[in-house]
Scaffold this motif. Structure first.
Motif, mmCIF file in Angstrom:
data_model
loop_
_atom_site.group_PDB
_atom_site.id
_atom_site.type_symbol
_atom_site.label_atom_id
_atom_site.label_comp_id
_atom_site.label_asym_id
_atom_site.label_seq_id
_atom_site.Cartn_x
_atom_site.Cartn_y
_atom_site.Cartn_z
ATOM 1 N N MET A 190 -3.276 -24.865 -25.327
ATOM 2 C CA MET A 190 -2.809 -24.336 -23.885
ATOM 3 C C MET A 190 -3.518 -25.193 -22.575
ATOM 4 O O MET A 190 -2.698 -26.683 -22.312
ATOM 5 C CB MET A 190 -2.316 -23.470 -22.785
ATOM 6 C CG MET A 190 -1.644 -22.263 -24.542
ATOM 7 S SD MET A 190 0.247 -23.131 -25.018
ATOM 8 C CE MET A 190 0.607 -23.917 -23.500
ATOM 9 N N TYR A 191 -4.790 -25.058 -22.348
ATOM 10 C CA TYR A 191 -6.169 -25.671 -21.670
ATOM 11 C C TYR A 191 -5.426 -26.652 -22.315
ATOM 12 O O TYR A 191 -6.088 -28.398 -21.378
ATOM 13 C CB TYR A 191 -7.384 -25.373 -21.706
ATOM 14 C CG TYR A 191 -7.368 -24.192 -20.582
ATOM 15 C CD1 TYR A 191 -7.186 -24.248 -19.449
ATOM 16 C CD2 TYR A 191 -7.021 -23.018 -21.130
ATOM 17 C CE1 TYR A 191 -7.347 -23.035 -17.811
ATOM 18 C CE2 TYR A 191 -7.014 -21.375 -20.334
ATOM 19 C CZ TYR A 191 -7.208 -22.087 -18.657
ATOM 20 O OH TYR A 191 -7.606 -20.810 -17.377
ATOM 21 N N ALA A 192 -5.709 -27.805 -22.981
ATOM 22 C CA ALA A 192 -6.293 -28.810 -23.745
ATOM 23 C C ALA A 192 -5.039 -30.253 -23.856
ATOM 24 O O ALA A 192 -5.245 -31.044 -23.115
ATOM 25 C CB ALA A 192 -6.734 -29.023 -25.395
ATOM 26 N N ALA A 193 -3.943 -29.118 -23.195
ATOM 27 C CA ALA A 193 -2.907 -30.205 -23.422
ATOM 28 C C ALA A 193 -3.011 -30.143 -22.002
ATOM 29 O O ALA A 193 -2.499 -31.686 -21.623
ATOM 30 C CB ALA A 193 -1.207 -28.978 -24.004
ATOM 31 N N LEU A 194 -3.282 -29.268 -21.247
ATOM 32 C CA LEU A 194 -3.134 -30.238 -20.128
ATOM 33 C C LEU A 194 -4.283 -31.316 -19.917
ATOM 34 O O LEU A 194 -4.105 -32.288 -18.749
ATOM 35 C CB LEU A 194 -3.997 -28.654 -18.721
ATOM 36 C CG LEU A 194 -2.552 -27.388 -18.482
ATOM 37 C CD1 LEU A 194 -3.332 -26.531 -18.086
ATOM 38 C CD2 LEU A 194 -1.650 -27.889 -18.493
ATOM 39 N N GLY A 195 -5.305 -31.165 -19.870
ATOM 40 C CA GLY A 195 -6.534 -32.341 -20.402
ATOM 41 C C GLY A 195 -5.843 -33.107 -20.478
ATOM 42 O O GLY A 195 -6.154 -34.676 -20.434
ATOM 43 N N TRP A 196 -5.405 -33.250 -21.592
ATOM 44 C CA TRP A 196 -4.383 -34.570 -22.630
ATOM 45 C C TRP A 196 -3.429 -35.362 -22.081
ATOM 46 O O TRP A 196 -3.206 -36.308 -21.733
ATOM 47 C CB TRP A 196 -3.381 -33.867 -24.012
ATOM 48 C CG TRP A 196 -4.518 -33.510 -25.186
ATOM 49 C CD1 TRP A 196 -5.438 -34.176 -24.658
ATOM 50 C CD2 TRP A 196 -4.164 -32.668 -25.526
ATOM 51 N NE1 TRP A 196 -6.217 -33.173 -26.249
ATOM 52 C CE2 TRP A 196 -5.450 -32.599 -26.785
ATOM 53 C CE3 TRP A 196 -3.132 -32.075 -26.400
ATOM 54 C CZ2 TRP A 196 -5.170 -31.993 -27.718
ATOM 55 C CZ3 TRP A 196 -3.255 -30.641 -26.844
ATOM 56 C CH2 TRP A 196 -4.339 -30.712 -28.127
ATOM 57 N N VAL A 197 -2.693 -34.349 -20.607
ATOM 58 C CA VAL A 197 -1.665 -34.856 -19.714
ATOM 59 C C VAL A 197 -2.607 -35.577 -18.963
ATOM 60 O O VAL A 197 -2.015 -36.995 -18.534
ATOM 61 C CB VAL A 197 -0.792 -33.462 -18.881
ATOM 62 C CG1 VAL A 197 -0.021 -34.864 -18.075
ATOM 63 C CG2 VAL A 197 0.257 -33.414 -20.093
ATOM 64 N N LEU A 198 -3.616 -35.507 -18.665
ATOM 65 C CA LEU A 198 -4.428 -35.665 -17.710
ATOM 66 C C LEU A 198 -5.092 -36.931 -17.856
ATOM 67 O O LEU A 198 -5.593 -37.688 -16.564
ATOM 68 C CB LEU A 198 -5.585 -34.884 -16.663
ATOM 69 C CG LEU A 198 -5.215 -33.090 -15.938
ATOM 70 C CD1 LEU A 198 -6.346 -32.437 -15.711
ATOM 71 C CD2 LEU A 198 -5.127 -34.354 -14.815
ATOM 72 N N GLY A 199 -5.608 -37.042 -19.099
ATOM 73 C CA GLY A 199 -5.875 -38.300 -19.586
ATOM 74 C C GLY A 199 -5.044 -39.437 -20.148
ATOM 75 O O GLY A 199 -5.626 -40.419 -19.653
ATOM 76 N N ALA A 200 -4.411 -38.868 -20.188
ATOM 77 C CA ALA A 200 -3.192 -40.161 -20.730
ATOM 78 C C ALA A 200 -2.264 -40.424 -18.643
ATOM 79 O O ALA A 200 -2.620 -41.815 -19.166
ATOM 80 C CB ALA A 200 -1.811 -39.110 -20.978
ATOM 81 N N ALA A 201 -3.183 -39.958 -17.945
ATOM 82 C CA ALA A 201 -2.846 -40.766 -16.481
ATOM 83 C C ALA A 201 -3.395 -41.531 -16.258
ATOM 84 O O ALA A 201 -3.522 -42.551 -15.537
ATOM 85 C CB ALA A 201 -1.772 -39.295 -15.615
ATOM 86 N N TYR A 202 -4.994 -40.663 -16.582
ATOM 87 C CA TYR A 202 -5.883 -41.910 -16.184
ATOM 88 C C TYR A 202 -5.905 -42.964 -16.989
ATOM 89 O O TYR A 202 -6.233 -44.223 -16.660
ATOM 90 C CB TYR A 202 -6.966 -41.004 -17.125
ATOM 91 C CG TYR A 202 -8.925 -42.312 -16.228
ATOM 92 C CD1 TYR A 202 -9.162 -42.741 -15.427
ATOM 93 C CD2 TYR A 202 -9.097 -41.993 -17.160
ATOM 94 C CE1 TYR A 202 -10.148 -42.880 -14.813
ATOM 95 C CE2 TYR A 202 -10.241 -42.478 -17.094
ATOM 96 C CZ TYR A 202 -10.757 -43.237 -15.896
ATOM 97 O OH TYR A 202 -12.129 -44.270 -15.525
ATOM 98 N N LEU A 203 -5.593 -42.940 -18.591
ATOM 99 C CA LEU A 203 -5.107 -44.201 -19.101
ATOM 100 C C LEU A 203 -3.876 -45.272 -18.519
ATOM 101 O O LEU A 203 -3.804 -46.209 -18.710
ATOM 102 C CB LEU A 203 -5.080 -44.384 -20.504
ATOM 103 C CG LEU A 203 -6.763 -43.609 -20.869
ATOM 104 C CD1 LEU A 203 -6.332 -43.710 -22.556
ATOM 105 C CD2 LEU A 203 -8.103 -44.281 -21.017
#
Length: 227
Positions: A190-203
């Protein structure tokens, strides 16, 4: 080959070093919170934390900017805020809300337990509300995005290919999740999923201000809902 491994090891140690000095900062705040019944010690600890935090932010920002000046194949920088980018930013935020809603649903139905990290943070907020809220909402998102997205991707996934971009976001999200749970449990995902969204937004935006804004909004929503 040897030089390549040595370079990778050096970058790994540097990144872990940035993470360590950030954890020291959060440790100072934890100490101040624990000493809340001793105002003198708590106030001195907060003073030390503020000075340390300012130096930490300056150091990590300098490292990030220096990285981009030396090697920036993805052309990270400043993306002008427009109605289109703001609409897209709202879309990313709604995706984070969906993850949070699903997470809360799993907790309320006892499929998942309350994350220990969030429980500890909630306790600290009750003990020392202003400084813990200010740190979690205003400061932590900036530092964590610089460390987990900005510096991490430039240290370990420098090329601008679909494979490297996917792996970079995936790994940064997993590490982000693990360091918030310190355990291999479903909550990590669940935490990782939030991190994946943040990473996708950065790219997607190629501007760290966007994912930092998302992180800020997510933390604010979580803590304000608790309060």
């Amino acid at each position: 080959m040897v030089n390549g491994w040595l370079d990778w090891l050096a970058r790994s140690l540097k990144w872990v070093g940035f993470l360590a000095i950030y954890l020291i900062d959060t440790g100072i705040l934890t100490l101040a919170t624990a000493m809340v019944k001793r105002p003198g010690v708590a106030n001195r600890s907060i003073g030390v934390m503020l000075i340390y935090s300012a130096l930490l932010l300056a150091l990590i920002t300098w490292r990030y900017q220096k990285q981009l000046s030396q090697n920036n194949p993805r052309h990270f920088g400043r993306t002008r805020f427009t109605s289109k980018t703001i609409t897209q930013l709202i879309g990313f935020f709604l995706l984070m809300l969906v993850i949070q809603f699903a997470w809360n649903l799993l907790i309320n139905t006892h499929v998942l337990s309350d994350p220990a990290n969030q429980t500890a943070l909630n306790t600290q907020v009750l003990q020392l509300p202003f400084w813990n809220l200010a740190y979690s909402i205003l400061f932590a998102p900036v530092i964590e995005e610089l460390i987990f997205r900005g510096i991490f991707l430039n240290y370990f996934f420098r090329g601008n290919s679909r494979t490297l971009n996917f792996l970079g976001v995936f790994m940064s999200g997993l590490i982000f999740g693990y360091l918030h749970t310190m355990s291999l449990t479903p909550t990590l995902l669940m935490y990782a999923a939030l991190g994946w969204v943040l990473g996708a937004a950065y790219l997607h935006f190629r501007d760290i201000r966007y994912n930092t804004t998302l992180h800020f909004l997510n933390n604010a929503m979580s803590l304000m809902a608790f309060m």
